[in-house]
Design a protein around this motif. Structure first.
Motif, PDB file in Angstrom:
ATOM      1  N   LYS A 171       0.839  -1.204   0.000  1.00  0.00           N
ATOM      2  CA  LYS A 171       0.000   0.000   0.000  1.00  0.00           C
ATOM      3  C   LYS A 171       0.870   1.249   0.000  1.00  0.00           C
ATOM      4  N   ILE A 172       0.492   2.230  -0.822  1.00  0.00           N
ATOM      5  CA  ILE A 172       1.114   3.552  -0.729  1.00  0.00           C
ATOM      6  C   ILE A 172       0.353   4.331   0.327  1.00  0.00           C
ATOM      7  N   LYS A 173       1.061   4.771   1.363  1.00  0.00           N
ATOM      8  CA  LYS A 173       0.443   5.523   2.453  1.00  0.00           C
ATOM      9  C   LYS A 173       0.511   7.025   2.215  1.00  0.00           C
ATOM     10  N   LYS A 174       1.560   7.458   1.511  1.00  0.00           N
ATOM     11  CA  LYS A 174       1.762   8.885   1.262  1.00  0.00           C
ATOM     12  C   LYS A 174       2.768   9.054   0.139  1.00  0.00           C
ATOM     13  N   ILE A 175       2.631  10.138  -0.628  1.00  0.00           N
ATOM     14  CA  ILE A 175       3.609  10.480  -1.663  1.00  0.00           C
ATOM     15  C   ILE A 175       4.117  11.885  -1.382  1.00  0.00           C
ATOM     16  N   GLN A 176       5.437  12.026  -1.338  1.00  0.00           N
ATOM     17  CA  GLN A 176       6.045  13.328  -1.087  1.00  0.00           C
ATOM     18  C   GLN A 176       6.907  13.727  -2.279  1.00  0.00           C
ATOM     19  N   LYS A 177       6.610  14.873  -2.856  1.00  0.00           N
ATOM     20  CA  LYS A 177       7.389  15.387  -3.983  1.00  0.00           C
ATOM     21  C   LYS A 177       8.624  16.099  -3.460  1.00  0.00           C
ATOM     22  N   THR A 178       9.753  15.909  -4.137  1.00  0.00           N
ATOM     23  CA  THR A 178      10.997  16.538  -3.696  1.00  0.00           C
ATOM     24  C   THR A 178      11.912  16.740  -4.908  1.00  0.00           C
ATOM     25  N   LEU A 179      13.180  17.002  -4.665  1.00  0.00           N
ATOM     26  CA  LEU A 179      14.128  17.219  -5.745  1.00  0.00           C
ATOM     27  C   LEU A 179      14.532  15.895  -6.376  1.00  0.00           C
ATOM     28  N   SER A 180      14.991  15.960  -7.621  1.00  0.00           N
ATOM     29  CA  SER A 180      15.400  14.756  -8.338  1.00  0.00           C
ATOM     30  C   SER A 180      16.849  14.398  -8.026  1.00  0.00           C
ATOM     31  N   ASP A 181      17.182  13.142  -8.336  1.00  0.00           N
ATOM     32  CA  ASP A 181      18.562  12.643  -8.285  1.00  0.00           C
ATOM     33  C   ASP A 181      19.210  12.772  -6.903  1.00  0.00           C
ATOM     34  N   LEU A 182      18.430  12.544  -5.862  1.00  0.00           N
ATOM     35  CA  LEU A 182      18.979  12.529  -4.503  1.00  0.00           C
ATOM     36  C   LEU A 182      19.515  11.137  -4.178  1.00  0.00           C
ATOM     37  N   VAL A 183      20.361  11.043  -3.168  1.00  0.00           N
ATOM     38  CA  VAL A 183      20.856   9.751  -2.681  1.00  0.00           C
ATOM     39  C   VAL A 183      20.154   9.498  -1.347  1.00  0.00           C
ATOM     40  N   ILE A 184      19.061   8.788  -1.383  1.00  0.00           N
ATOM     41  CA  ILE A 184      18.181   8.664  -0.226  1.00  0.00           C
ATOM     42  C   ILE A 184      18.824   7.970   0.981  1.00  0.00           C
ATOM     43  N   PRO A 185      19.573   6.863   0.806  1.00  0.00           N
ATOM     44  CA  PRO A 185      20.171   6.237   2.002  1.00  0.00           C
ATOM     45  C   PRO A 185      21.017   7.202   2.831  1.00  0.00           C
ATOM     46  N   ASP A 186      21.649   8.178   2.157  1.00  0.00           N
ATOM     47  CA  ASP A 186      22.481   9.150   2.874  1.00  0.00           C
ATOM     48  C   ASP A 186      21.647  10.195   3.617  1.00  0.00           C
ATOM     49  N   LEU A 187      20.350  10.236   3.339  1.00  0.00           N
ATOM     50  CA  LEU A 187      19.470  11.235   3.938  1.00  0.00           C
ATOM     51  C   LEU A 187      18.530  10.637   4.980  1.00  0.00           C
ATOM     52  N   VAL A 188      18.828   9.419   5.401  1.00  0.00           N
ATOM     53  CA  VAL A 188      18.050   8.756   6.446  1.00  0.00           C
ATOM     54  C   VAL A 188      18.764   8.919   7.788  1.00  0.00           C
TER      55      VAL A 188
END
Length: 290
Positions: free
Chosen positions: A104-121
């Motif tokens: 299930k998708i609980k939420k969608i958040q729009k943000t900038l492209s080409d981010l490195v998500i593991p580094d932002l957790v």
């Protein structure tokens, strides 16, 4: 204050945005998390459904947390960069209709492209709920081991052969016992670390307990990623403006391609006045529908 992580020129010219999909899923419905040939995976099923409803992207799928086979998630986050410009609420509704109860998708958040998500957790939180009849240690012993194993240290005794090959073996973890479950919070974990620690705390044996009792509860994002979230600015109403969004102190104004020149004005007169009124503005074109 201007967010220095935002490249205004790139934001104006790029057709892509980033999308964070907060998802939940039943681990028992999948053979793996990552895409593996001839196996049903979380990522593969996500891609299949999204492609079937018209949402596509060029590169791979990033994740905020990777889960072992049969491990469920109350909240995980998948991230892609896409040029899709349709209604994301409709995407969420159609996805959930197709996926039924397995994901299930609980939420969608729009943000900038080409981010490195593991580094932002910032951190991930897991909970292991083992059947009471199988727990060998008493509650006092369990709570004592939780305190003993919490902290920052070499946790390689609580991983498998894949983890032993990793160079970095120091991890920080907070462990507690509440609501009949073991709770683990940390920025990163070694392979099978949570399940092996759960085995040791609950049964006294350093063996990985079954993944079906483990749940990824929550992802904690770093503040600088939250500062890059793009929200609708419904309060902005201007002539020839289709709609506006806001990211930090920056506004993104969307106009039809045929109206961009009129919106900006002769020698940029209109846009200069708008910038006096709103501050930083990026103008993006939306193609006219023929």
């Amino acid at each position: 204050m201007e967010n220095k992580l935002i490249n205004l020129r790139k934001l104006e010219k790029s057709k892509k945005f980033g999308y964070l999909f907060y998802i939940s899923y039943r681990g028992g419905s999948f053979d793996s998390f990552d895409e593996v040939k001839n196996k049903k995976s979380v990522k593969e099923r996500f891609r299949e459904i999204m492609n079937s409803i018209g949402f596509t992207w060029a590169k791979g799928i990033q994740q905020a947390g990777r889960t072992d086979a049969k491990v469920s998630a109350g909240e995980n986050i998948l991230y892609v960069s896409s040029s899709y410009s349709g209604d994301m609420e409709e995407i969420e509704a159609r996805f959930n209709e197709i996926s039924k109860k397995e994901m299930k998708i609980k939420k969608i958040q729009k943000t900038l492209s080409d981010l490195v998500i593991p580094d932002l957790v910032e951190a991930r939180e897991y909970c292991y709920r083992y059947p009471a009849a199988k727990i060998k240690n008493n509650e006092e012993k369990i709570e004592s081991l939780c305190r003993e194993l919490s902290g920052t240290y070499d946790v390689s005794e609580f991983t498998d052969f894949k983890g032993q090959k990793l160079k970095e073996k120091i991890r920080s973890v907070e462990i507690s016992f509440k609501d009949k479950g073991l709770w683990f919070k940390g920025s990163s974990f070694m392979p099978k670390q949570v399940r092996i620690m759960s085995g040791y705390i609950l049964t006294g044996e350093k063996t990985p307990l079954p993944g079906k009792y483990l749940n990824l509860e929550k992802i904690f994002l770093k503040k600088n990623l939250e500062d890059m979230f793009i929200e609708k600015a419904l309060e902005i109403q201007e002539e020839n403006l289709l709609y506006a969004e806001k990211i930090g102190d920056l506004y993104i104004f969307y106009v039809k391609s045929s109206k961009k020149g009129e919106f900006i004005g002769t020698k940029g007169k209109n846009i200069k006045n708008l910038r006096k009124k709103y501050g930083n503005i990026v103008v993006r074109e939306i193609a006219d529908v023929l």
